[in-house]
Design a protein around this motif. Sequence first.
Motif, PDB file in Angstrom:
ATOM      1  N   ARG A 129      11.207 -62.005  32.800  1.00 37.09           N
ATOM      2  CA  ARG A 129      11.835 -61.835  34.109  1.00 37.09           C
ATOM      3  C   ARG A 129      10.937 -60.932  34.945  1.00 37.09           C
ATOM      4  O   ARG A 129      10.582 -59.836  34.519  1.00 37.09           O
ATOM      5  CB  ARG A 129      13.207 -61.194  33.970  1.00 37.09           C
ATOM      6  CG  ARG A 129      13.854 -60.888  35.333  1.00 37.09           C
ATOM      7  CD  ARG A 129      15.183 -60.161  35.220  1.00 37.09           C
ATOM      8  NE  ARG A 129      16.139 -61.001  34.517  1.00 37.09           N
ATOM      9  CZ  ARG A 129      16.899 -60.575  33.514  1.00 37.09           C
ATOM     10  NH1 ARG A 129      16.830 -59.337  33.094  1.00 37.09           N
ATOM     11  NH2 ARG A 129      17.755 -61.389  32.938  1.00 37.09           N
ATOM     12  N   VAL A 130      10.580 -61.416  36.141  1.00 40.32           N
ATOM     13  CA  VAL A 130       9.828 -60.618  37.110  1.00 40.32           C
ATOM     14  C   VAL A 130      10.841 -60.080  38.109  1.00 40.32           C
ATOM     15  O   VAL A 130      11.588 -60.844  38.712  1.00 40.32           O
ATOM     16  CB  VAL A 130       8.760 -61.472  37.825  1.00 40.32           C
ATOM     17  CG1 VAL A 130       7.996 -60.620  38.835  1.00 40.32           C
ATOM     18  CG2 VAL A 130       7.813 -62.113  36.836  1.00 40.32           C
ATOM     19  N   LYS A 131      10.867 -58.750  38.276  1.00 39.51           N
ATOM     20  CA  LYS A 131      11.867 -58.125  39.137  1.00 39.51           C
ATOM     21  C   LYS A 131      11.162 -57.201  40.136  1.00 39.51           C
ATOM     22  O   LYS A 131      10.355 -56.357  39.748  1.00 39.51           O
ATOM     23  CB  LYS A 131      12.841 -57.308  38.281  1.00 39.51           C
ATOM     24  CG  LYS A 131      13.939 -56.636  39.043  1.00 39.51           C
ATOM     25  CD  LYS A 131      14.847 -55.909  38.058  1.00 39.51           C
ATOM     26  CE  LYS A 131      15.976 -55.186  38.718  1.00 39.51           C
ATOM     27  NZ  LYS A 131      16.798 -54.457  37.735  1.00 39.51           N
ATOM     28  N   ALA A 132      11.467 -57.372  41.417  1.00 36.03           N
ATOM     29  CA  ALA A 132      10.926 -56.508  42.473  1.00 36.03           C
ATOM     30  C   ALA A 132      12.083 -55.730  43.073  1.00 36.03           C
ATOM     31  O   ALA A 132      13.107 -56.311  43.461  1.00 36.03           O
ATOM     32  CB  ALA A 132      10.242 -57.348  43.533  1.00 36.03           C
ATOM     33  N   GLU A 133      11.928 -54.395  43.161  1.00 37.52           N
ATOM     34  CA  GLU A 133      12.966 -53.532  43.715  1.00 37.52           C
ATOM     35  C   GLU A 133      12.372 -52.649  44.797  1.00 37.52           C
ATOM     36  O   GLU A 133      11.391 -51.957  44.569  1.00 37.52           O
ATOM     37  CB  GLU A 133      13.540 -52.619  42.645  1.00 37.52           C
ATOM     38  CG  GLU A 133      14.454 -53.285  41.655  1.00 37.52           C
ATOM     39  CD  GLU A 133      15.068 -52.269  40.712  1.00 37.52           C
ATOM     40  OE1 GLU A 133      16.220 -51.855  40.950  1.00 37.52           O
ATOM     41  OE2 GLU A 133      14.374 -51.895  39.744  1.00 37.52           O
ATOM     42  N   ALA A 134      12.992 -52.676  45.977  1.00 40.67           N
ATOM     43  CA  ALA A 134      12.583 -51.787  47.069  1.00 40.67           C
ATOM     44  C   ALA A 134      13.181 -50.412  46.811  1.00 40.67           C
ATOM     45  O   ALA A 134      14.335 -50.284  46.435  1.00 40.67           O
ATOM     46  CB  ALA A 134      13.045 -52.337  48.405  1.00 40.67           C
ATOM     47  N   GLN A 135      12.390 -49.378  47.019  1.00 40.75           N
ATOM     48  CA  GLN A 135      12.845 -48.000  46.838  1.00 40.75           C
ATOM     49  C   GLN A 135      13.308 -47.480  48.202  1.00 40.75           C
ATOM     50  O   GLN A 135      12.546 -46.881  48.935  1.00 40.75           O
ATOM     51  CB  GLN A 135      11.710 -47.149  46.282  1.00 40.75           C
ATOM     52  CG  GLN A 135      11.153 -47.651  44.977  1.00 40.75           C
ATOM     53  CD  GLN A 135      12.224 -47.804  43.904  1.00 40.75           C
ATOM     54  OE1 GLN A 135      12.911 -46.855  43.574  1.00 40.75           O
ATOM     55  NE2 GLN A 135      12.379 -49.008  43.387  1.00 40.75           N
TER      56      GLN A 135
ATOM     57  N   ASN B 168       8.750 -51.563  43.676  1.00 33.75           N
ATOM     58  CA  ASN B 168       8.355 -51.496  42.266  1.00 33.75           C
ATOM     59  C   ASN B 168       8.609 -52.841  41.616  1.00 33.75           C
ATOM     60  O   ASN B 168       9.695 -53.403  41.756  1.00 33.75           O
ATOM     61  CB  ASN B 168       9.150 -50.416  41.526  1.00 33.75           C
ATOM     62  CG  ASN B 168       8.798 -49.026  42.012  1.00 33.75           C
ATOM     63  OD1 ASN B 168       7.744 -48.801  42.587  1.00 33.75           O
ATOM     64  ND2 ASN B 168       9.696 -48.096  41.802  1.00 33.75           N
ATOM     65  N   VAL B 169       7.601 -53.329  40.885  1.00 37.72           N
ATOM     66  CA  VAL B 169       7.714 -54.606  40.176  1.00 37.72           C
ATOM     67  C   VAL B 169       7.722 -54.311  38.677  1.00 37.72           C
ATOM     68  O   VAL B 169       6.890 -53.562  38.179  1.00 37.72           O
ATOM     69  CB  VAL B 169       6.546 -55.545  40.525  1.00 37.72           C
ATOM     70  CG1 VAL B 169       6.631 -56.836  39.718  1.00 37.72           C
ATOM     71  CG2 VAL B 169       6.528 -55.852  42.019  1.00 37.72           C
ATOM     72  N   SER B 170       8.676 -54.910  37.991  1.00 32.94           N
ATOM     73  CA  SER B 170       8.730 -54.782  36.534  1.00 32.94           C
ATOM     74  C   SER B 170       8.836 -56.176  35.924  1.00 32.94           C
ATOM     75  O   SER B 170       9.358 -57.096  36.548  1.00 32.94           O
ATOM     76  CB  SER B 170       9.911 -53.910  36.101  1.00 32.94           C
ATOM     77  OG  SER B 170      11.131 -54.494  36.518  1.00 32.94           O
ATOM     78  N   ILE B 171       8.321 -56.296  34.712  1.00 33.41           N
ATOM     79  CA  ILE B 171       8.386 -57.560  33.984  1.00 33.41           C
ATOM     80  C   ILE B 171       8.923 -57.243  32.603  1.00 33.41           C
ATOM     81  O   ILE B 171       8.450 -56.318  31.948  1.00 33.41           O
ATOM     82  CB  ILE B 171       7.001 -58.219  33.879  1.00 33.41           C
ATOM     83  CG1 ILE B 171       6.395 -58.400  35.269  1.00 33.41           C
ATOM     84  CG2 ILE B 171       7.099 -59.565  33.162  1.00 33.41           C
ATOM     85  CD1 ILE B 171       4.961 -58.874  35.261  1.00 33.41           C
TER      86      ILE B 171
END
Length: 186
Positions: free
Chosen positions: A179-185, A114-117
């Motif tokens: 801020r660009v944030k990528a999180e592995a589920q 999931n990518v959030s900005i």
Amino acid sequence: MKTKFLAIIAASLSAVGSIIAGVPANAVEQEVNVEITIQPTMFLRTFENISLDITQGDLGANDKDFDTNPTTDGNTSLTVTPRPSLTDGSELLAVQKQVKELYAVWANSGTEVNVSIEATQDTLTNTTDGVSTAIITEVTATEPNGQPTATQPLVGGANFTFNLTNATATGTYNGGVVRVKAEAQL
């Protein structure tokens, strides 16, 4: 010949003695299984800067019209009041701009990412007058999730919404940070 035979026996005994001295008197051995775990890893690539132009069309300002008097005989004056709307942003609560590609994420886990900005600094200040401001009111990822691999990245962009109510001067506005944030589920 007797001497040669004794020399051979002495050499043989010497070699056997070396071998016996090299082996421990009491030895044990065991085979041990080896295991490694490769941790999930991700790699994020983005731009260092985003520079967007707010155009006349974005501001909703007209760039031409016809005079209220459609015909001139050569002596007719143009109507100059009311003046045309040269919107400077002071009436705009929502100007939207898109960045088609802002990030690429690679991952070795094959799981959902999931990518959030988010805007960590939402205020941009005019570099000329130092008073006029624009606000990032919303920023969202255009491809917020997917399953990137080590060879196929998840690539996406962002949609920005700016409040230009206090952007009363033309020129460059800076100071905003996202801020660009990528999180592995996992």
